[in-house]
Motif scaffolding. Sequence first.
Motif, PDB file in Angstrom:
ATOM      1  N   ARG A 406       0.835  -1.170   0.040  1.00  0.00           N
ATOM      2  CA  ARG A 406       0.011   0.150  -0.049  1.00  0.00           C
ATOM      3  C   ARG A 406       0.925   1.321  -0.093  1.00  0.00           C
ATOM      4  O   ARG A 406       0.523   2.320  -0.609  1.00  0.00           O
ATOM      5  CB  ARG A 406      -0.873   0.096   1.463  1.00  0.00           C
ATOM      6  N   LEU A 409       2.359   1.932  -3.490  1.00  0.00           N
ATOM      7  CA  LEU A 409       1.227   2.459  -4.416  1.00  0.00           C
ATOM      8  C   LEU A 409       1.113   4.287  -4.236  1.00  0.00           C
ATOM      9  O   LEU A 409       0.887   4.709  -5.060  1.00  0.00           O
ATOM     10  CB  LEU A 409      -0.131   1.785  -4.275  1.00  0.00           C
ATOM     11  N   LEU A 410       0.921   4.206  -2.823  1.00  0.00           N
ATOM     12  CA  LEU A 410       0.870   5.767  -2.417  1.00  0.00           C
ATOM     13  C   LEU A 410       2.141   6.560  -2.856  1.00  0.00           C
ATOM     14  O   LEU A 410       1.859   7.793  -3.426  1.00  0.00           O
ATOM     15  CB  LEU A 410       0.706   5.878  -0.900  1.00  0.00           C
ATOM     16  N   ALA A 412       4.026   5.831  -5.239  1.00  0.00           N
ATOM     17  CA  ALA A 412       4.080   5.980  -6.851  1.00  0.00           C
ATOM     18  C   ALA A 412       2.905   7.167  -7.433  1.00  0.00           C
ATOM     19  O   ALA A 412       3.317   7.736  -8.362  1.00  0.00           O
ATOM     20  CB  ALA A 412       3.596   4.476  -7.395  1.00  0.00           C
ATOM     21  N   GLU A 413       1.974   6.984  -6.703  1.00  0.00           N
ATOM     22  CA  GLU A 413       0.879   8.175  -6.909  1.00  0.00           C
ATOM     23  C   GLU A 413       1.521   9.590  -6.992  1.00  0.00           C
ATOM     24  O   GLU A 413       1.201  10.365  -7.795  1.00  0.00           O
ATOM     25  CB  GLU A 413      -0.466   8.050  -6.275  1.00  0.00           C
ATOM     26  N   LYS A 414       2.451   9.887  -6.055  1.00  0.00           N
ATOM     27  CA  LYS A 414       2.999  11.092  -5.713  1.00  0.00           C
ATOM     28  C   LYS A 414       4.253  11.460  -6.497  1.00  0.00           C
ATOM     29  O   LYS A 414       4.661  12.408  -7.033  1.00  0.00           O
ATOM     30  CB  LYS A 414       3.161  11.243  -4.584  1.00  0.00           C
ATOM     31  N   ASN A 415       4.795  10.311  -7.116  1.00  0.00           N
ATOM     32  CA  ASN A 415       6.002  10.254  -7.694  1.00  0.00           C
ATOM     33  C   ASN A 415       5.944   9.251  -9.133  1.00  0.00           C
ATOM     34  O   ASN A 415       6.621   8.165  -9.098  1.00  0.00           O
ATOM     35  CB  ASN A 415       7.260   9.851  -7.021  1.00  0.00           C
ATOM     36  N   PRO A 416       5.080   9.629 -10.065  1.00  0.00           N
ATOM     37  CA  PRO A 416       4.862   8.660 -11.310  1.00  0.00           C
ATOM     38  C   PRO A 416       6.189   8.414 -12.138  1.00  0.00           C
ATOM     39  O   PRO A 416       6.164   7.383 -12.743  1.00  0.00           O
ATOM     40  CB  PRO A 416       3.757   9.451 -11.992  1.00  0.00           C
TER      41      PRO A 416
END
Length: 582
Positions: A406, A409-410, A412-416
């Motif tokens: 989790r 994923l969090l 990754a959302e902020k650092n694509p």
Amino acid sequence: MKDYVSEQLLQLIEELKNQEVLPADLTPRFTVERTKDKSHGDFATNLALTLAKPAKANPRQIAEKIVALLPQDGAIERVEIAGPGFINFFLDESWLARQVSAALADPQLGVPITKRPKTVVIDYSSPNLAKEMHVGHLRSTIIGDAVARTLEFLGHKVIRQNHVGDWGTQFGMLLALMEQLRQTGREISMELADLENFYRQAKQQFDDSPDFATRSRQLVVELQSGDKHCLALWQEFLNISLSHCQKIYDRLGVGLTPEAIYGESAYNADLPLVVSDLEKTGLLTEDQGAKCVFLDEFKGQDDTPLPMIVQKKDGGYLYSTTDLAALRYRQNQLKADRILYFVDVRQSHHFRHLFAVARKAEFLAATTEVEHMGFGTVMGDDGKPFKTRSGSVAKLADLVDEAEKRARLLVAEKNPDMAASELDEIGRIVGIASIKYADLGKNRSSDYLFSFDNMISFEGDTGPYMLYAYTRVASIFRKAEIDEKNLSGDIILGEEIERELANRQIQFAEILNRVAERGTPHLLCGYLYELASTFSSFYKNCPVLSAETEESRNSRLQLCLLTARILKQGLALLGIGTLERM
């Protein structure tokens, strides 16, 4: 500083006794608290109010005597008497600035090494090796570890003891299954890859097959008698089971190693001696064939004495016997000055009884401190002990997997655009921080609700927020390409928020001493969150890199640096790693 003020007041009490203002045998209870409203100073005490009655005087008159006797040491700028007799202390600004500078130059960050180091034995984690570690082991493991780290930082000698469940009747059926599988040519290490499944297989056969049950009981007897075949099977099982535990400890960043393991089996030879020594002291009573210890202070609801059974009618021993042997070993062989047990709060009665019997039997020195540091239960959304959706107890390894997944994923959302390898590493650190901080941030004696959604969040009092707070400070030096070693100059506390941040920074030692004394890491979590929040206000209101003067810029950079170092060290004491960027 709070402790310093308290010590000054204790000395004043003795002086008032010498002046016969107070009775010589008086031991007053008073408080020194940090004030919420800074117009009332930095600290306030109710001492004069508590002394008024025994001194047969008006509280304000007593307060005036106390103020008159206070030493002029430069730490306190002024003292005021407020209301009916409260005494307010205002710290001297230049003294406060010097404390910040000294903490920044000190590898201990202003936290003194104790002058009276103790040997502290800490009993924590203690899984049952017949099964895999589950969520119920989380609290004992990480709370005990945080307290151990804090005590070591303060200069105490800490001996970790992992009292694993590696003995008893359940091992008979496990060994019987191992024996059976080996006869069919099955690879034991592969079968034990899933301990839970292996245990279920053994239990099922034990319940369904009379022959298997008979062999299981026979193996228990042979194991306890030292049979080489049984001991070899047992040791093989232990090695694999312990490797499962060590993998979890390593992933959680817990300081338990194989050297800390001293399980139930280690005391097996001493159990007859424990019973014999209890008999020699006259504490032993035979009741319905069992050997028991009865103490007057432990009675049931109908006022009948409650026994501590140390040997059953059939000659077998119980957990209480093993626990007495462990206490004696920790006292005599480990030379403990203090022994701490991080065990479920529901075991409180057992430990009160255990400690009382150990004292009566003189298994413990009169000066040895022994404390049960009980903790509450990890609860699920349904208000019951946390379990998986299938209703089984959640494995700790699965919990860690889910937290890391989790967190990744969090992030990754902020650092694509972040590389996969970096995402993996940051996700691992953030996931572990989320689990540990959520648990350690709660008072250990309370139950708490386990929620991935709440703990894996960059907002509020969470592990991810604390990691972000540290990286935010670290980024100031990285972006400005400033070498912290080149910082110099005086600390200037011209703004109220600068003073508040400095005041918060010098509380670090006080907080750590309270954690060490009470076994309560949530106090450290609360402090670090307050420090991060205060720094956020400071950074918002006080330009750092664009400060008006070079002196102010250097001063504020030093305040930033000390904040970062305290956050990093504080999180390390909680067993939480930090990141330089997220």
